[in-house]
Design an enzyme around this catalytic site. Structure first.
Site, short mmCIF file in Angstrom:
data_model
loop_
_atom_site.label_atom_id
_atom_site.label_comp_id
_atom_site.label_asym_id
_atom_site.label_seq_id
_atom_site.Cartn_x
_atom_site.Cartn_y
_atom_site.Cartn_z
CE LYS A 1 76.29 -39.58 26.12
NZ LYS A 1 76.27 -37.87 26.68
NE ARG B 1 82.56 -37.52 24.44
CZ ARG B 1 82.08 -38.26 25.84
NH1 ARG B 1 82.21 -39.63 26.11
NH2 ARG B 1 82.12 -37.45 26.76
NE ARG C 1 76.55 -34.35 34.57
CZ ARG C 1 76.27 -34.25 33.78
NH1 ARG C 1 74.93 -35.35 33.29
NH2 ARG C 1 77.45 -34.77 32.66
NE ARG D 1 81.33 -35.45 34.95
CZ ARG D 1 80.98 -35.96 33.66
NH1 ARG D 1 79.65 -37.09 33.42
NH2 ARG D 1 81.58 -35.43 32.68
NE ARG E 1 81.98 -32.72 29.31
CZ ARG E 1 80.63 -32.61 30.85
NH1 ARG E 1 80.85 -31.60 31.50
NH2 ARG E 1 79.97 -33.60 31.28
P1 AMP Z 1 81.53 -37.98 29.94
O1 AMP Z 1 81.31 -39.37 31.21
O2 AMP Z 1 81.44 -39.39 28.75
O3 AMP Z 1 80.65 -36.83 30.34
O4 AMP Z 1 82.84 -38.37 29.65
C1 AMP Z 1 83.81 -36.83 30.29
C2 AMP Z 1 85.27 -36.53 29.74
O5 AMP Z 1 86.04 -37.74 29.60
C3 AMP Z 1 84.20 -36.23 28.44
O6 AMP Z 1 84.55 -34.86 28.14
C4 AMP Z 1 86.75 -37.02 27.58
O7 AMP Z 1 86.89 -35.99 28.67
C5 AMP Z 1 86.12 -37.97 28.13
N1 AMP Z 1 86.12 -38.95 27.61
C6 AMP Z 1 84.91 -39.62 27.88
N2 AMP Z 1 84.33 -40.67 26.60
C7 AMP Z 1 85.19 -40.21 25.61
C8 AMP Z 1 85.69 -40.83 24.42
N3 AMP Z 1 84.79 -41.52 23.94
N4 AMP Z 1 86.42 -40.21 23.59
C9 AMP Z 1 87.13 -39.28 24.05
N5 AMP Z 1 87.17 -38.97 25.54
C10 AMP Z 1 86.33 -39.56 26.34
#
Ligand code: AMP
Length: 215
Positions: free
Chosen positions: A13, A88, A127, A161, A172
């Site tokens: 994404k 989400r 990554r 990360r 996740r």
């Molecule tokens: P991402 O970078 O999209 O993989 O997000 C990393 C982490 O941020 C996720 O595992 C969640 O803990 C939190 N997070 C990001 N976006 C959301 C969302 N829309 N709703 C809830 N938690 C989020």
């Protein structure tokens, strides 16, 4: 044009959103990026979110919908938006409808990146990015041309990360299956969902997305 990119962690994404930013001048709104920035800055939201993110669980709907609304208010009305990692959950999808309607915006496409889950753990745990310019790399699939030196900006500092470890990635993915995949029918009922093979090359995925947006 406003679109959602949907897919489990490691589906691509962020990579595809960045390509759309470069190619079309759209704006990427990644709740993950915004939360990581809040954690780094030590804001009240960051302090609340850190442990949840480290565990691979979901931050509260109120927090993420709040930051999306605020981020949209920073943009001109004609700037197209790519929602990356939001919504989400079903409540977030409902909030997004309200947030967009209140700003006179519509949702044009939901693009699901379909991936083979077995490949994702490898994609995500390998990554890393340049700490200076953010260029993306991978231990197995895309090392810098000169070891330890960023191809793009020449920096020698890289970062990973904290939630890209195997245990957290599995949590996740479970969160994605349980809470995020079930929102697709909401958008299917509106006939705005398209599916793209996320296992194809970066350029092939990008071309498929372009085909959808330009249809
Ligand atoms: P991402 O970078 O999209 O993989 O997000 C990393 C982490 O941020 C996720 O595992 C969640 O803990 C939190 N997070 C990001 N976006 C959301 C969302 N829309 N709703 C809830 N938690 C989020």
């Amino acid at each position: 044009m406003n679109i959602i990119l949907l897919g489990p962690p490691g589906a691509g994404k962020g990579t595809q959103a960045q390509m759309l930013v470069d190619q079309r001048g759209m704006k990427q709104l990644s709740t993950g990026d915004m939360l990581r920035a809040a954690v780094k800055a030590g804001t009240p939201i960051g302090l609340k979110a850190k442990a949840v993110m480290d565990a691979g669980e979901l931050v509260s709907d109120e927090i993420v919908s709040g930051i999306i609304g605020d981020a949209l208010d920073e943009l001109g009305p004609d700037t197209g938006v790519i929602f990356d990692g939001y919504p989400r959950t079903a409540p977030q999808a409902a909030s997004l409808d309200e947030i967009l309607a209140a700003r006179g915006r519509a949702l044009h496409h939901v693009i699901e990146l379909e991936v083979n889950e077995a490949a994702l753990v490898d994609r995500v745990t390998g990554r890393f990015t340049c700490a200076k310019c953010g260029a993306g790399y991978h231990d197995k699939h895309k090392l810098p041309k000169v070891e330890g030196v960023c191809d793009v900006c020449g920096s020698t500092e890289f970062k990973r990360r904290p939630d890209d470890n195997e245990e957290t990635v599995r949590t996740r993915m479970t969160e994605y299956r349980a809470k995020t995949a079930p929102i697709l029918p909401i958008y299917e009922a509106r006939n705005i969902v398209s599916r793209v093979d996320g296992m194809a090359s970066m350029d092939a995925v990008s071309a498929a997305i372009a085909g959808i947006l330009d249809a």
